[in-house]
Write a protein that holds these residues in place. Structure first.
Motif, PDB file in Angstrom:
ATOM      1  N   ALA A  90      30.825  52.988  52.494  1.00 22.80           N
ATOM      2  CA  ALA A  90      30.401  52.280  51.284  1.00 22.80           C
ATOM      3  C   ALA A  90      28.908  52.434  51.040  1.00 22.80           C
ATOM      4  O   ALA A  90      28.456  52.472  49.881  1.00 22.80           O
ATOM      5  CB  ALA A  90      30.770  50.806  51.388  1.00 22.80           C
ATOM      6  N   ASP A  96      32.874  60.313  53.203  1.00 20.88           N
ATOM      7  CA  ASP A  96      34.176  59.675  53.010  1.00 20.88           C
ATOM      8  C   ASP A  96      34.976  59.815  54.286  1.00 20.88           C
ATOM      9  O   ASP A  96      34.499  60.370  55.285  1.00 20.88           O
ATOM     10  CB  ASP A  96      34.931  60.262  51.808  1.00 20.88           C
ATOM     11  N   GLU A 245      31.368  39.656  48.549  1.00 26.63           N
ATOM     12  CA  GLU A 245      32.105  40.726  49.220  1.00 26.63           C
ATOM     13  C   GLU A 245      31.310  41.217  50.418  1.00 26.63           C
ATOM     14  O   GLU A 245      30.311  41.912  50.272  1.00 26.63           O
ATOM     15  CB  GLU A 245      32.364  41.882  48.243  1.00 26.63           C
ATOM     16  N   PRO A 248      33.887  46.145  52.033  1.00 23.60           N
ATOM     17  CA  PRO A 248      34.326  46.831  50.815  1.00 23.60           C
ATOM     18  C   PRO A 248      35.815  46.614  50.554  1.00 23.60           C
ATOM     19  O   PRO A 248      36.656  46.913  51.398  1.00 23.60           O
ATOM     20  CB  PRO A 248      34.025  48.308  51.104  1.00 23.60           C
ATOM     21  N   ASP A 250      37.832  48.190  48.563  1.00 20.78           N
ATOM     22  CA  ASP A 250      38.626  49.418  48.535  1.00 20.78           C
ATOM     23  C   ASP A 250      38.908  49.933  49.940  1.00 20.78           C
ATOM     24  O   ASP A 250      39.971  50.504  50.210  1.00 20.78           O
ATOM     25  CB  ASP A 250      37.955  50.488  47.659  1.00 20.78           C
ATOM     26  N   TRP A 251      37.959  49.709  50.857  1.00 21.35           N
ATOM     27  CA  TRP A 251      38.197  50.115  52.245  1.00 21.35           C
ATOM     28  C   TRP A 251      39.301  49.272  52.882  1.00 21.35           C
ATOM     29  O   TRP A 251      40.171  49.795  53.576  1.00 21.35           O
ATOM     30  CB  TRP A 251      36.927  50.005  53.076  1.00 21.35           C
ATOM     31  N   LYS A 253      41.713  47.789  51.359  1.00 21.48           N
ATOM     32  CA  LYS A 253      42.988  48.191  50.765  1.00 21.48           C
ATOM     33  C   LYS A 253      43.504  49.459  51.427  1.00 21.48           C
ATOM     34  O   LYS A 253      44.694  49.573  51.757  1.00 21.48           O
ATOM     35  CB  LYS A 253      42.823  48.403  49.258  1.00 21.48           C
ATOM     36  N   ALA A 254      42.597  50.414  51.646  1.00 23.25           N
ATOM     37  CA  ALA A 254      42.990  51.658  52.318  1.00 23.25           C
ATOM     38  C   ALA A 254      43.379  51.393  53.768  1.00 23.25           C
ATOM     39  O   ALA A 254      44.299  52.031  54.300  1.00 23.25           O
ATOM     40  CB  ALA A 254      41.848  52.667  52.249  1.00 23.25           C
TER      41      ALA A 254
END
Length: 332
Positions: A90, A96, A245, A248, A250-251, A253-254
């Motif tokens: 992040a 990535d 937050e 992250p 999105d992290w 969720k992944a």
């Protein structure tokens, strides 16, 4: 004589309400009592805490040093290192999850490394699918007695292709921790203190270091049971802490997307976290150390146990999963 402000009907209603209150309280306590009853036979258990919403509804100390003194969380450390990887991505410190070891931290690769290790991705490492021979279980002694732990891991023979099946290995996560320290210029201890301590409400203490000074990525981190519960709440709440937050979204969720499967428990595995069919996300450590969250049911759980005894999937860990899936979920 009854006062004019309190009729017989009102008095009777108040009396019945007063009599009913203890019964209602007992009914509300029944699920928590069921949890306490369920752990009576678990002689490895040290502590159990369950938080529902904002309230801690179970806080049991059966053995050990209690809730406020550090406990060795064993391989739960792997899950915390995975969270730190998410923060590094992040912040742009790593491009990535598909970044290769040879591109991110080439100096960690020894001259006699096994062919192909430079192509290992951060995803291969965080999902324990590096393909290299395991350095957990029977392989752990050779790993921690080596003069260079990272080099030792990267010179193990390939037992599967990278990105293939899960080969549970503390050394794999140790390499990931060394990568994080290399790319950030900060030790794993410093990263944990800066990026995770705000959520746990206390600092992290030093733990085992390898001969090169890298903190052990996959084992031996110490946290108080209360701090473990706060981490479970952080996972339950999607990485948010005090309205901001911290991790992250999105992290996370992944992380909760199944990537592979444990050959031992059969549980799915995402980015450093086990995923149960009933909806738990779980960090699991040797002996029965558990940080677990169930977002849908608003449940967070922390368990510490005897680190000197195993917790196999068909034994004590299986008992703990029955506890989580049964009486604990009934608290929701």
């Amino acid at each position: 004589m009854m006062s004019s402000g309190l009729s017989r009907r009102t008095f009777s209603g108040a009396l019945l309400t007063g009599l009913a209150a203890p019964a209602l309280a007992r009914a509300a306590d029944a699920p928590a009592d069921a949890v306490r009853d369920a752990i009576r036979h678990l002689d490895q258990l040290h502590t159990l805490q369950v938080q529902r919403g904002d309230a801690v509804v179970v806080a049991q100390v059966r053995r050990g040093p209690g809730l406020a003194r550090p406990a060795n969380i064993k391989s739960c450390s792997k899950s915390l290192v995975a969270l730190l990887l998410g923060t590094a991505i992040a912040r742009g410190e790593i491009g990535d999850v598909h970044a290769r070891l040879a591109d991110v931290a080439p100096r960690l690769i020894p001259g006699d490394a096994t062919a192909g290790v430079g192509d290992l991705t951060m995803e291969d490492l965080v999902t324990l699918r590096a393909g290299l021979a395991r350095t957990s279980g029977p392989g752990y002694g050779g790993f921690v007695s080596a003069s260079n732990w990272v080099s030792y891991v990267l010179t193990r023979p390939m037992e599967d292709q990278p990105g293939g099946r899960m080969l549970y290995s503390t050394g794999t996560t140790h390499v990931l921790g060394a990568v994080l320290a290399t790319v950030t210029g900060k030790s794993l201890l410093t990263l944990a203190r800066e990026r995770l301590a705000p959520a746990v409400g206390e600092t992290f203490g030093p733990w085992t270091q390898d001969p090169q000074g890298f903190y052990l990525g996959g084992n031996d981190m110490a946290l108080t049971p209360r701090a473990m519960l706060r981490l479970a709440v952080l996972m339950r709440d999607g990485g948010r802490h005090d309205g901001r937050e911290l991790l992250p979204a999105d992290w996370l969720k992944a992380s909760l997307t199944p990537r592979t499967q444990s050959p031992y428990s059969g549980l799915s595995y995402g980015y450093g976290w086990f995923l149960s069919p009933s909806g738990y996300v779980i960090a699991r450590g040797y002996g029965g150390q558990i940080i677990a969250a169930h977002a849908e049911r608003r449940i967070a759980v922390a368990i510490t146990s005897d680190t000197g005894r195993p917790a196999r999937s068909e034994g004590y860990f299986g008992d703990l999963m029955q506890l989580l899936d049964g009486p604990v979920l009934e608290l929701a």
